[in-house]
Write a protein that holds these residues in place. Structure first.
Motif, PDB file in Angstrom:
ATOM      1  N   ALA A 264       9.509 -32.840  -1.630  1.00 15.61           N
ATOM      2  CA  ALA A 264       8.928 -33.192  -0.336  1.00 15.61           C
ATOM      3  C   ALA A 264       8.521 -31.935   0.431  1.00 15.61           C
ATOM      4  O   ALA A 264       7.461 -31.904   1.081  1.00 15.61           O
ATOM      5  CB  ALA A 264       9.922 -34.019   0.476  1.00 15.61           C
ATOM      6  N   GLN A 265       9.337 -30.893   0.359  1.00 15.42           N
ATOM      7  CA  GLN A 265       8.990 -29.639   1.024  1.00 15.42           C
ATOM      8  C   GLN A 265       7.790 -28.968   0.357  1.00 15.42           C
ATOM      9  O   GLN A 265       6.940 -28.378   1.033  1.00 15.42           O
ATOM     10  CB  GLN A 265      10.196 -28.704   1.024  1.00 15.42           C
ATOM     11  CG  GLN A 265      11.350 -29.219   1.867  1.00 15.42           C
ATOM     12  CD  GLN A 265      12.509 -28.245   1.899  1.00 15.42           C
ATOM     13  OE1 GLN A 265      12.370 -27.114   2.333  1.00 15.42           O
ATOM     14  NE2 GLN A 265      13.669 -28.694   1.428  1.00 15.42           N
ATOM     15  N   LEU A 266       7.714 -29.069  -0.973  1.00 18.06           N
ATOM     16  CA  LEU A 266       6.538 -28.530  -1.666  1.00 18.06           C
ATOM     17  C   LEU A 266       5.277 -29.277  -1.256  1.00 18.06           C
ATOM     18  O   LEU A 266       4.211 -28.675  -1.081  1.00 18.06           O
ATOM     19  CB  LEU A 266       6.724 -28.633  -3.181  1.00 18.06           C
ATOM     20  CG  LEU A 266       7.638 -27.628  -3.874  1.00 18.06           C
ATOM     21  CD1 LEU A 266       7.544 -27.808  -5.383  1.00 18.06           C
ATOM     22  CD2 LEU A 266       7.302 -26.197  -3.496  1.00 18.06           C
ATOM     23  N   ALA A 267       5.397 -30.596  -1.108  1.00 16.19           N
ATOM     24  CA  ALA A 267       4.241 -31.386  -0.700  1.00 16.19           C
ATOM     25  C   ALA A 267       3.761 -30.973   0.685  1.00 16.19           C
ATOM     26  O   ALA A 267       2.553 -30.884   0.933  1.00 16.19           O
ATOM     27  CB  ALA A 267       4.583 -32.873  -0.730  1.00 16.19           C
ATOM     28  N   SER A 268       4.685 -30.700   1.597  1.00 16.63           N
ATOM     29  CA  SER A 268       4.305 -30.228   2.929  1.00 16.63           C
ATOM     30  C   SER A 268       3.621 -28.876   2.853  1.00 16.63           C
ATOM     31  O   SER A 268       2.626 -28.620   3.541  1.00 16.63           O
ATOM     32  CB  SER A 268       5.536 -30.147   3.830  1.00 16.63           C
ATOM     33  OG  SER A 268       6.102 -31.422   4.038  1.00 16.63           O
ATOM     34  N   ARG A 269       4.160 -28.009   2.007  1.00 12.00           N
ATOM     35  CA  ARG A 269       3.551 -26.685   1.829  1.00 12.00           C
ATOM     36  C   ARG A 269       2.147 -26.823   1.254  1.00 12.00           C
ATOM     37  O   ARG A 269       1.204 -26.133   1.679  1.00 12.00           O
ATOM     38  CB  ARG A 269       4.430 -25.841   0.895  1.00 12.00           C
ATOM     39  CG  ARG A 269       3.860 -24.479   0.565  1.00 12.00           C
ATOM     40  CD  ARG A 269       4.016 -23.517   1.725  1.00 12.00           C
ATOM     41  NE  ARG A 269       3.357 -22.251   1.444  1.00 12.00           N
ATOM     42  CZ  ARG A 269       2.181 -21.884   1.953  1.00 12.00           C
ATOM     43  NH1 ARG A 269       1.536 -22.688   2.787  1.00 12.00           N
ATOM     44  NH2 ARG A 269       1.661 -20.715   1.653  1.00 12.00           N
TER      45      ARG A 269
ATOM     46  N   PRO B 101      -2.338 -21.153   7.721  1.00 14.67           N
ATOM     47  CA  PRO B 101      -1.514 -20.121   7.081  1.00 14.67           C
ATOM     48  C   PRO B 101      -0.042 -20.521   7.088  1.00 14.67           C
ATOM     49  O   PRO B 101       0.439 -21.176   8.022  1.00 14.67           O
ATOM     50  CB  PRO B 101      -1.764 -18.885   7.959  1.00 14.67           C
ATOM     51  CG  PRO B 101      -2.148 -19.439   9.294  1.00 14.67           C
ATOM     52  CD  PRO B 101      -2.899 -20.705   9.006  1.00 14.67           C
ATOM     53  N   ALA B 102       0.658 -20.151   6.038  1.00 12.44           N
ATOM     54  CA  ALA B 102       2.095 -20.440   5.981  1.00 12.44           C
ATOM     55  C   ALA B 102       2.821 -19.669   7.077  1.00 12.44           C
ATOM     56  O   ALA B 102       2.504 -18.511   7.364  1.00 12.44           O
ATOM     57  CB  ALA B 102       2.655 -20.057   4.614  1.00 12.44           C
TER      58      ALA B 102
END
Length: 485
Positions: A109-114, A123-124
């Motif tokens: 889920a965190q990868l999907a948000s990224r 930008p991150a």
């Protein structure tokens, strides 16, 4: 033994045919070896109290010589054929390569948000961190360096993350950084002694001194830096510089021992950080953390380590740093040394491994856990390499814990080709003559296969959680008469 242990063995006969190596080819000059040993036994030095037996260095050299003598050589054409066959297997999609994958949903889920941030062009602004603890396979930072390269190519370069302070043991390195230290530091933790004394930190290794003028350096690219050190009564002062700029004073003295952290923000780019002790007082350094917006895949490995070793560290200090670093994913890559140890049977190891997993879940319940099992290996017996039988019981114990304690599992041995695959990897030049460790090419090929499996799981997660999929699932629940959109 579980049936799944044999899924990958179908390709081994083909590789064996490529090798065309009878066992007699693996036996070389035993008579000459015996003569050398007899000569050594006749030496008077073997009977002195101070030189009883050969030195450890001589024994290691002799062991390496034996290993080399029983490692057959292939012509380039056969080796190339083996590389092609193993490489083709690693590139094949591996169905359910990561078992109990739903344990990674929070991480995915965190990868999907990224990924959504990247798609929108934003930008991150934060660092999504993956911390991998392990044995020598991790400590070499070849498997982890390749995983880091691939992961950061997808989601952005978040820096090297955690690394030990200084140069605590021979051969230590983290790709993407350089480090050095003055000679007055003492390393603690890498010999598995005094593990509970409270000064090993998050990585299980520290360096300490009581002398003024001792220094350590780190060269890395980052925007945020942490120095982790031990606060302690009577602790000495430190002087910190960035690119030889104005110094910053750090005090490590405190009323009682505990975790200390110095945080520093800097401009993006390469930096040369240096810490110097200012007085003759105790100082213990526990590690650096160098990050920037993006993702990390961090290497925290100790040669010879077993997973339960982590529970022997001071848990107050370990848990405090673990919570403070807030990893999205924790990877436990152990099992090679446990498989070789007489201290473990399947039941006792399962209990110890479960205790470790439970402790980590307690310390950082929001972090997902992925276990990487031991690779295949072989052992030299009676002038021939034989399959190492101890690995299976460790794999089975780890799988059981993952199935019942909310962890995902990647079977390294199975991905290599199953029990017996190691000999083919050695013949191909992708594993070392010790039939336990790998060459740089071998580690990189394995890491690429692992990351492909992880990304396949991520794509599957997105399919399961896409708005269209979730809407259709909800509609199926409510039936055709539903008024839900």
């Amino acid at each position: 033994m579980s049936p799944h242990r044999f899924r990958g063995m179908a390709f081994l006969p083909a590789l064996a045919a490529l090798a065309l190596l009878p066992l007699c080819a693996q036996t070389q000059a035993p008579a000459a070896k015996k003569k050398t040993d007899t000569t050594a036994a006749a030496s008077p030095a073997r009977h002195t109290a101070t030189r009883a037996g050969r030195s450890a260095t001589a024994r290691r050299r002799s062991s390496r010589a034996r290993v080399r003598s029983y490692t057959p050589r292939l012509d380039p054409a056969r080796r190339a054929a083996l590389v092609e066959a193993i490489g083709a297997r690693l590139k094949e999609p591996a169905a359910h390569a990561i078992a109990d994958e739903d344990a990674l949903d929070g991480f995915y889920a965190q990868l999907a948000s990224r990924e959504e941030e990247q798609r929108s062009g934003d930008p991150a602004t934060n660092t999504l961190r993956v911390l991998q603890w392990g044995d020598s396979h991790t400590a070499a930072d070849m498997f982890t360096a390749e995983a880091r390269r691939v992961f950061q190519a997808h989601f952005g370069d978040g820096g090297i993350g955690y690394s030990y302070a200084g140069h605590p043991f021979a051969g230590y390195r983290i790709v993407g950084s350089t480090r050095a230290q003055s000679p007055g530091w003492k390393t603690q933790g890498n010999k598995f002694l005094d593990l509970g004394s409270g000064d090993l930190g998050m990585g299980g290794i520290s360096i300490s001194t009581e002398r003024a003028g001792e220094w350590v350096t780190l060269d890395a690219s980052c925007t945020d830096l942490e120095l982790q050190y031990l606060e302690q009564p009577g602790g000495g002062g430190l002087r910190f510089t960035d690119n030889d700029g104005d110094p910053i004073e750090i005090q490590t003295a405190a009323d009682q021992a505990g975790p200390g952290t110095f945080r520093y923000s800097c401009t993006a780019g390469d930096h040369h950080f240096k810490i110097t002790t200012e007085d003759a007082a105790p100082v213990t350094l526990l590690g650096w953390v160098a990050t920037q917006p993006g993702v990390t895949w961090e290497s925290i490995g100790i040669n010879g380590a077993e997973a339960p070793l982590i529970l022997k560290w001071n848990q107050s200090l370990f848990s405090a740093y673990l919570k403070d670093n807030s990893p999205s994913l924790i990877v436990l890559a152990y099992g090679t040394n446990e498989a070789a140890s007489a201290d473990w049977d399947e039941q006792s190891y399962e209990q110890a491994f479960a205790s470790l997993v439970d402790a980590i879940h307690q310390y950082v319940p929001e972090s997902a856990i992925l276990v990487i099992g031991p690779g295949d290996r072989a052992v030299l017996r009676h002038h021939a390499w034989r399959d190492y039988e101890g690995t299976d019981r460790i794999v089975d114990a780890q799988r059981t814990v993952c199935r019942t304690h909310d962890c995902a599992y990647w079977d390294w041995q199975e991905r290599m080709g199953g029990p017996g695959a190691m000999q083919q990897w050695v013949y191909a030049g992708w594993a070392q003559p010790d039939h336990t460790h790998f060459t740089g090419d071998g580690y990189r090929a394995l890491a690429d296969a692992f990351m492909a499996d992880l990304m396949a799981g991520f794509e599957s997660y997105k399919d399961r959680h896409s708005p269209q999929t979730e809407t259709s699932i909800e509609g199926a629940r409510n039936g055709p008469g539903s008024t839900n959109p």
